[in-house]
Design a protein around this motif. Structure first.
Motif, PDB file in Angstrom:
ATOM      1  N   LYS A  56      -0.131  -5.090 -11.093  1.00 33.38           N
ATOM      2  CA  LYS A  56      -0.629  -4.424  -9.846  1.00 33.38           C
ATOM      3  C   LYS A  56       0.527  -4.165  -9.020  1.00 33.38           C
ATOM      4  N   TYR A  64      -5.031  -6.456  -5.973  1.00 29.63           N
ATOM      5  CA  TYR A  64      -5.215  -4.969  -5.594  1.00 29.63           C
ATOM      6  C   TYR A  64      -5.494  -4.600  -4.045  1.00 29.63           C
ATOM      7  N   ARG A  65      -6.360  -5.386  -3.700  1.00 27.39           N
ATOM      8  CA  ARG A  65      -6.701  -5.437  -2.016  1.00 27.39           C
ATOM      9  C   ARG A  65      -5.655  -5.630  -1.399  1.00 27.39           C
ATOM     10  N   ASP A  73      -8.539  -8.339  -8.520  1.00 28.75           N
ATOM     11  CA  ASP A  73      -9.074  -7.517  -7.523  1.00 28.75           C
ATOM     12  C   ASP A  73      -8.495  -8.152  -6.168  1.00 28.75           C
ATOM     13  N   ASN A  83      -9.770  -0.175 -10.880  1.00 29.93           N
ATOM     14  CA  ASN A  83     -10.167  -0.309  -9.151  1.00 29.93           C
ATOM     15  C   ASN A  83      -9.627   1.141  -8.769  1.00 29.93           C
ATOM     16  N   TYR A 129      -7.091  -3.395 -15.399  1.00 30.30           N
ATOM     17  CA  TYR A 129      -7.523  -3.738 -14.056  1.00 30.30           C
ATOM     18  C   TYR A 129      -7.277  -3.061 -12.805  1.00 30.30           C
ATOM     19  N   LYS A 130      -5.907  -2.932 -12.733  1.00 28.59           N
ATOM     20  CA  LYS A 130      -5.494  -1.702 -11.701  1.00 28.59           C
ATOM     21  C   LYS A 130      -6.105  -0.383 -11.722  1.00 28.59           C
ATOM     22  N   LEU A 167     -14.902   1.466  -6.926  1.00 25.50           N
ATOM     23  CA  LEU A 167     -15.849   1.197  -7.983  1.00 25.50           C
ATOM     24  C   LEU A 167     -16.774   2.151  -8.648  1.00 25.50           C
ATOM     25  N   ARG A 171      -9.078  -1.502  -0.673  1.00 24.66           N
ATOM     26  CA  ARG A 171     -10.373  -1.481  -1.401  1.00 24.66           C
ATOM     27  C   ARG A 171     -10.640  -0.937  -2.637  1.00 24.66           C
ATOM     28  N   PRO A 172     -11.065  -1.460  -3.680  1.00 28.19           N
ATOM     29  CA  PRO A 172     -11.158  -1.007  -4.917  1.00 28.19           C
ATOM     30  C   PRO A 172     -12.258   0.333  -5.074  1.00 28.19           C
TER      31      PRO A 172
END
Length: 204
Positions: free
Chosen positions: A202, A79-80, A76, A147, A143-144, A88, A85-86
């Motif tokens: 990422k 990514y930020r 996270d 997000n 994960y990427k 979600l 901002r993800p």
């Protein structure tokens, strides 16, 4: 960087020490205890095979959850830093997505184990290694993609479309975890290096 170092140290140290304690102390103690309860006859071997498999599975799931727990924070944060901002999803979609993703990964892992048994010298091993490369890439990039708001079918389609890239991305980790002869060393290598692959995913 602090989270990466913390995660690598935690994963490597906890994974290695836990496996040493489990295989060197807990399993032998359980084996001795079951021998006292059941007796040292032929049924003890059958019962112990089931007990050891069950305990190893529970321990592996617990250890995996413990070791991988800091990695969403790293993912996270990365990514930020790179994309903002993800995005979600809502809770129901999140749960459904997670369950389907876990099921798909388990089936894919079983498939990689099955193809390794192909009775043609070298062919089964190469196809199995390709499966592991793609699976490690899926672990790192998921994960990427999560997000970014991608659903499972989008992630799988993108992986299939660009499979040569993802096979190459996961190849170093697959080879490094395949080189050690013991599960202990292989698992420790994966636990230490995987956070770095999340950061690489990422940035890709």
């Amino acid at each position: 960087m602090h989270k990466i170092f913390q995660c690598c140290a935690l994963n490597g140290g906890v994974f290695w020490l836990s496996l040493v304690a489990f295989n060197g102390a807990i399993l032998p103690l359980l084996h001795f205890t079951t021998g006292l309860i059941v007796g040292q006859d032929t049924s003890h071997g059958l019962i112990w095979s089931w007990v050891s498999w069950l305990m190893s599975s529970i321990f592996g799931a617990f250890l995996g959850a413990t070791c991988l727990s800091p990695e969403p924070d790293i993912a996270d944060a990365a990514y930020r830093k790179s994309r903002g901002r993800p995005q979600l999803p809502n809770l129901s979609r999140l749960i459904a997505d997670l369950l389907f993703s876990v099921l798909m990964q388990v089936i894919f892992l079983l498939q990689s184990m099955l193809v390794s048994k192909i009775p043609i010298s070298g062919v089964g091993q190469i196809i199995s290694l390709l499966h592991v490369c793609l699976l490690y890439s899926l672990y790192a990039f998921e994960y990427k993609w999560f997000n970014m708001g991608w659903e499972v079918h989008q992630r799988v389609r993108y992986l299939e479309t660009n499979w040569p890239y993802f096979a190459g991305f996961g190849l170093p980790l697959a080879v490094l975890t395949h080189l050690p002869s013991s599960f202990l060393a292989s698992g420790t290598v994966f636990a230490v290096l995987f956070p770095l692959f999340i950061i690489s995913g990422k940035r890709s």
